[in-house]
Scaffold this motif. Structure first.
Motif, short mmCIF file in Angstrom:
data_model
loop_
_atom_site.label_atom_id
_atom_site.label_comp_id
_atom_site.label_asym_id
_atom_site.label_seq_id
_atom_site.Cartn_x
_atom_site.Cartn_y
_atom_site.Cartn_z
N HIS A 87 6.86 -2.75 -4.16
CA HIS A 87 6.42 -3.89 -5.65
C HIS A 87 6.35 -2.72 -6.04
CE1 HIS A 87 3.03 -4.33 -4.15
NE2 HIS A 87 2.34 -4.45 -2.55
N GLY A 99 1.53 -0.97 -3.04
CA GLY A 99 3.43 -0.88 -3.53
C GLY A 99 4.65 0.24 -4.14
N GLU A 132 5.32 -9.26 -5.17
CA GLU A 132 4.69 -9.45 -4.51
C GLU A 132 3.04 -9.77 -4.02
OE1 GLU A 132 2.07 -7.06 -2.48
OE2 GLU A 132 3.21 -8.52 -0.77
N GLU A 133 2.16 -9.98 -5.27
CA GLU A 133 1.06 -9.60 -5.35
C GLU A 133 0.47 -11.61 -4.69
OE1 GLU A 133 -0.43 -5.84 -4.47
OE2 GLU A 133 -1.03 -7.60 -3.80
N HIS A 360 3.84 -9.13 3.54
CA HIS A 360 4.71 -7.78 2.31
C HIS A 360 5.75 -8.88 2.40
CE1 HIS A 360 2.01 -4.60 2.97
NE2 HIS A 360 1.92 -4.40 4.01
MN MN Z 1 1.75 -4.24 -0.76
#
Ligand code: MN
Ligand code: HGY
Ligand code: MN
Length: 415
Positions: A87, A99, A132-133, A360
């Motif tokens: 990401h 990421g 993603e975060e 993840h």
């Molecule tokens: Mn990450």
């Protein structure tokens, strides 16, 4: 004709320069990156990423939640692609590597294959997973979760940040709502910094990631009574921030009760009206519980529910607690894990098996494709911090393992 993998090497300097170059997009004064999901800065790095992949002859597809799929053709277009993903979105005080290493090492793999004129059997796909975060739009790994069928696009679109801005509106604002349909992946490899202290402490270059621990997020709202800080006797108060303080202590106690493998965190808190001489009448805070064993996460959940109810009662507060994310523990694919282990051995990189403490995208992609991860150390195990750092040599070793694991998988599946 088998590919001569032994003589293929990623370009460590080019990869390092690319990391530093893209770190300028959202750079913070303390040397980190603030490039939160679906902001204009995320849009800029996405545009850069699409151009860099297009330059290599990849077609770039975008799906309904902004996931980006840069596909390098293989000899047999009927085969499902072998993917490398991670990401490009960051925490508000993120580092240059979380990421980003996985996406840019994947780009370096594509560049290395192009330079060497390598043709794989299957297509190779480099993926940038949206959000993603989970820092701006909860939950984390939202868009890889949509790809894996854990959430639907409508749920993602409905998520709002703390200012009330929706995922859908932000996605459209940067022009990344696409139409690419979900598709099969033959495998998914994700290179990532460990974000913990183990590899560095044991002087291991590569973490052979066997799975991801279980994790749950909660949102807690406490309602007491705003009051005058000077005229309200202590015995008459319904102080929401005092209640929150006692609950935060309880969350810490739950984490330490199940240590060393459990972790428990309150990371986000909002206090209202947040005025120096007003007794706080309302508090909102987050809870993050994790453990490699789902039955322990469930035990932590039970302790949390009981502790918060007891504290709310004792402090005359209204309590609402919602579990907003439940990501069970994940075990990765044995063949993919073996490809990583063999690749690390082939380049002479010291390695050890490890379970990921951090969540993840691979945790969700493992539900729909053979998946694993490759870890490299980060200094002091520090991450989600602007001082996050990793070395050029470790990043290059990780990218080399990624290259080898992808090519070995392509050859294994072609046999
Ligand atoms: Mn990450
Ligand atoms: O929360 C996590 O573990 C990930 O960094 N989003
Ligand atoms: Mn992160």
């Amino acid at each position: 004709m088998p590919i001569d993998i032994a003589n293929l090497a990623v370009n460590a300097d080019r990869l390092w320069e690319t990391i530093l170059q893209t770190a300028e997009i959202g750079a913070t004064p303390k040397g980190g990156i603030n490039r939160q999901a679906l902001t204009a800065l995320d849009g800029r790095v996405r545009d850069w990423f699409a151009a860099a992949c297009t330059e290599l002859g990849c077609g770039v597809g975008i799906d309904a939640v902004g996931n980006m799929f840069a596909r390098r053709p293989g000899r047999d277009p009927s085969r499902a692609p072998i993917a490398m993903g991670s990401h490009l979105d960051t925490q508000p005080t993120g580092g240059k590597f979380d990421g980003i290493v996985g996406v840019l090492a994947g780009l370096e793999v594509l560049r290395t294959l192009a330079e060497a004129g390598i043709e794989t059997e299957a297509p190779i796909e480099l993926i940038n997973w949206t959000n993603e975060e989970g820092a701006r739009f909860a939950p984390a790994m939202l868009a890889s979760g949509v790809f894996a069928g854990v959430f639907d696009a409508a749920f993602a679109y409905s998520r709002t940040d703390r200012d009330g801005d929706s995922f859908a509106a932000a996605l459209d604002r940067i022009g990344y709502r696409g139409t690419a349909a979900p598709h099969a992946l033959a495998a998914h490899f994700e290179l990532h910094i460990e974000q913990g202290p183990i590899l560095e402490a044991e002087q291991k270059t590569i973490g052979v990631v066997t799975g991801v621990q279980g994790m749950r997020w909660y949102e807690v709202k406490l309602v007491g009574l705003d009051g005058h800080a000077g005229a309200t006797p202590m015995r008459l108060r319904r102080d929401a921030l005092l209640g929150a303080a006692r609950m935060i202590e309880a969350v810490h106690r739950i984490g330490t009760h199940f240590a060393p493998d459990a972790v428990a965190t309150v990371g986000l808190i909002e206090n209202k009206p947040n005025s120096r001489n007003v007794i706080p009448g309302e508090v909102f805070f987050s809870v993050d519980l994790r453990h490699p064993d789902d039955t322990v996460v469930t035990a932590m959940d039970a302790m949390l529910q009981q502790a918060l109810a007891d504290i709310a009662t004792a402090n005359h507060l209204e309590l609402s607690i919602a579990c907003t994310w439940d990501s069970p523990a994940v075990r990765f694919d044995p063949d993919c894990i073996e490809a990583v282990r063999a690749a690390a051995a082939a380049i002479g990189a010291p390695s050890r098996d490890i379970v990921s403490g951090a969540g993840h995208d691979s945790a969700y992609i493992a539900r729909v494709a053979p998946t694993t991860m490759i870890f490299i150390p980060c200094a002091g195990g520090l991450s989600h911090n602007e001082a996050e750092s990793a070395t050029k040599a470790d990043i290059a070793a990780g990218a080399q393992v990624l290259l080898r694991a992808v090519l070995a998988t392509d050859q294994r599946l072609a046999e």
